[in-house]
Design a protein around this motif. Structure first.
Motif: not given
Ligand code: AMP
Ligand code: FES
Ligand code: ZN
Ligand code: ZN
Length: 329
Positions: A8-16, A236-247
Motif C-alpha cells: 500500500g506504499e507509493p508504487a514505483v512501477i506498474d506491471l500491466p 517491436d511486433a510483440l510489444n504492440r500486441l502486448d500494449a493492446a492486450s497486456p500479458g
C-alpha cells in the motif's frame, strides 16, 4: 499516486501483465521470485555451482549478475571485447566499473588481441551478417572460457522479450529444429558446457527498472550493428500486441515453455558431434575445422574495417545520430 499491491506504499512501477503496481522493495521481491522459479523449474543452478555470467554491459546481464549475487550464488563475470567501435569501448568501461564497485572477479577476452579480428571486420570480409558472426564468436568464447576456467555453468542475460522474439521468428518459419532446441537450459554434454538463461521469466522493462532502482549504470544504446535486424522487428511486433492486450507476450513464451517445448524435446535427436581438429571444440565433422575456426581463418590478417562501413543505409543513419561519424566514412 498508485499504490503497491503488497504493502500500500507509493508504487514505483506498474506491471500491466500482473495487473498491479509495486514499491521498489516488493518489485525486487517479485523479480527474485521469478528468477528462483526459472532456476528451480529448469534445474539451472545450485548454490554450490561456480557460475560464470556473460556480461555485456547492458541492463539484462548486469541485473542478472547483481541478482544472482544477492540471491547467494557464486558468480564471476565474463566480458568479451567485440571491437564494435565506441559501443564496445563504453560497454567495457561500464562492465569494469560495476565489477570494481562490488569487488567482483571479471574475466576479459579481447577478440582482436586473442583471435586477431573484430566483429565489423569479420562481417565485412566474410559477408556474414554482423549478428551471426558475433553470435558464433560469443558462443564459442563462452564455452571455451567456462570450460578452461572450470566453471560449472555459464549464464546469459537473455530475457523474456528476447526469447519471445526468437520464438516468434522460429514459429513464423516453423523451424521445428530451432523450436525443439529453444530451451532455457542446455545441459552439458557432447563437449559443450552447461548454459542457462535465468531471466526468461523477466522482461526487458523489468530489468531496466531493476538497474534504475539499484543504481546500476548500463549501456542504454542497442548494439549499432543490430539496428534494423529481424529480431528487433519481432520484438517491436510483440510489444504492440502486448500494449493492446497486456500479458500476450509472456503467455506466448511461457505457454511454449510449459506446453510445447517438452513435447518437442521428447523427439529430439541426440547428435554427438565430432571435435574440431584445430581447437577441439564440438564440430559437425572431425575432418573440418569448426565454424568459429573457419571464421577466424577468413577474418584475421585484415586491417580493421570501421563499424559504419558494414552497416546498411538505415542503420548508418541511426548510428551517426547516436555515435557520430567519427568511426570512418
Ligand atoms: P545479445 O546477444 O546481445 O542479445 O546478448 C545476449 C546475452 O549474451 C547478454 O545478456 C549477455 O549475457 C551475453 N553477451 C552479449 N554480449 C556480450 C559480451 N560482449 N560479453 C559477454 N557477454 C555478452
Ligand atoms: Fe553482436 Fe552487436 S553485439 S552484432
Ligand atoms: Zn510494497
Ligand atoms: Zn575450432
Amino acid at each position: 499516486m498508485s499504490k503497491c499491491r503488497s504493502c500500500g506504499e507509493p508504487a514505483v512501477i506498474d506491471l500491466p501483465r500482473h495487473n498491479a503496481n509495486f514499491c521498489s522493495e516488493h518489485f525486487m521481491q517479485l523479480c527474485h521470485r521469478q528468477l528462483e522459479k526459472a532456476i528451480s523449474d529448469f534445474d539451472m543452478l545450485s548454490r554450490e555451482d561456480r557460475v560464470l555470467v556473460a556480461v555485456s554491459g547492458g541492463k539484462d546481464s548486469l541485473a542478472l549478475w547483481d541478482m544472482l549475487l544477492e540471491a547467494g550464488y557464486h558468480a564471476d563475470g565474463l566480458y568479451i571485447g567485440l571491437g564494435i567501435g565506441e559501443y564496445s569501448d563504453e560497454s567495457g568501461v561500464i562492465t569494469r566499473a560495476f565489477a570494481a564497485s562490488q569487488g567482483l572477479k571479471l574475466i576479459e577476452v579481447d577478440i582482436r588481441n586473442e583471435h586477431g579480428f573484430d566483429i565489423p571486420t569479420a562481417a565485412g570480409v566474410t559477408g556474414r551478417s554482423p549478428c551471426s558472426a558475433c553470435g558464433l564468436s560469443k558462443r564459442h568464447i563462452f564455452d571455451e572460457v567456462a570450460q578452461r576456467e572450470g566453471y560449472d555453468v555459464l549464464a546469459t542475460g537473455h530475457n523474456l522479450d528476447d526469447e519471445a522474439a526468437v520464438l516468434f521468428g522460429n514459429t513464423l518459419r516453423w523451424d521445428i529444429e530451432y523450436l525443439r532446441r529453444q530451451a532455457p537450459v542446455l545441459t552439458a554434454g557432447n563437449g559443450f558446457g552447461k548454459k542457462v538463461k535465468p531471466l526468461v521469466r523477466l522482461t526487458e522493462r523489468e530489468m531496466a527498472a531493476w538497474c534504475v532502482i539499484r543504481g546500476i549504470d548500463y549501456v542504454v544504446e542497442e548494439c549499432p550493428m543490430a539496428v534494423g535486424n529481424k529480431h528487433l522487428a519481432y520484438k517491436d511486433a510483440l510489444n504492440r500486441l502486448d500494449a493492446a492486450s497486456p500479458g500476450t507476450k509472456a503467455s506466448f513464451y511461457l505457454g511454449y515453455l510449459e506446453r510445447m517445448q517438452p513435447v518437442l524435446a521428447e523427439h529430439a535427436d541426440v547428435d554427438a558431434p565430432s571435435s574440431c581438429p584445430n581447437c577441439g571444440a564440438p564440430s559437425a565433422s572431425a575432418d573440418q575445422p569448426c565454424a568459429f575456426c573457419r571464421l577466424v581463418d577468413s577474418a584475421t590478417g585484415h586491417d580493421a574495417i570501421p563499424v559504419r562501413m558494414v552497416l546498411n543505409k538505415k542503420a548508418r543513419k541511426i548510428f551517426d545520430a547516436q555515435w557520430g561519424s567519427q568511426d570512418g566514412k
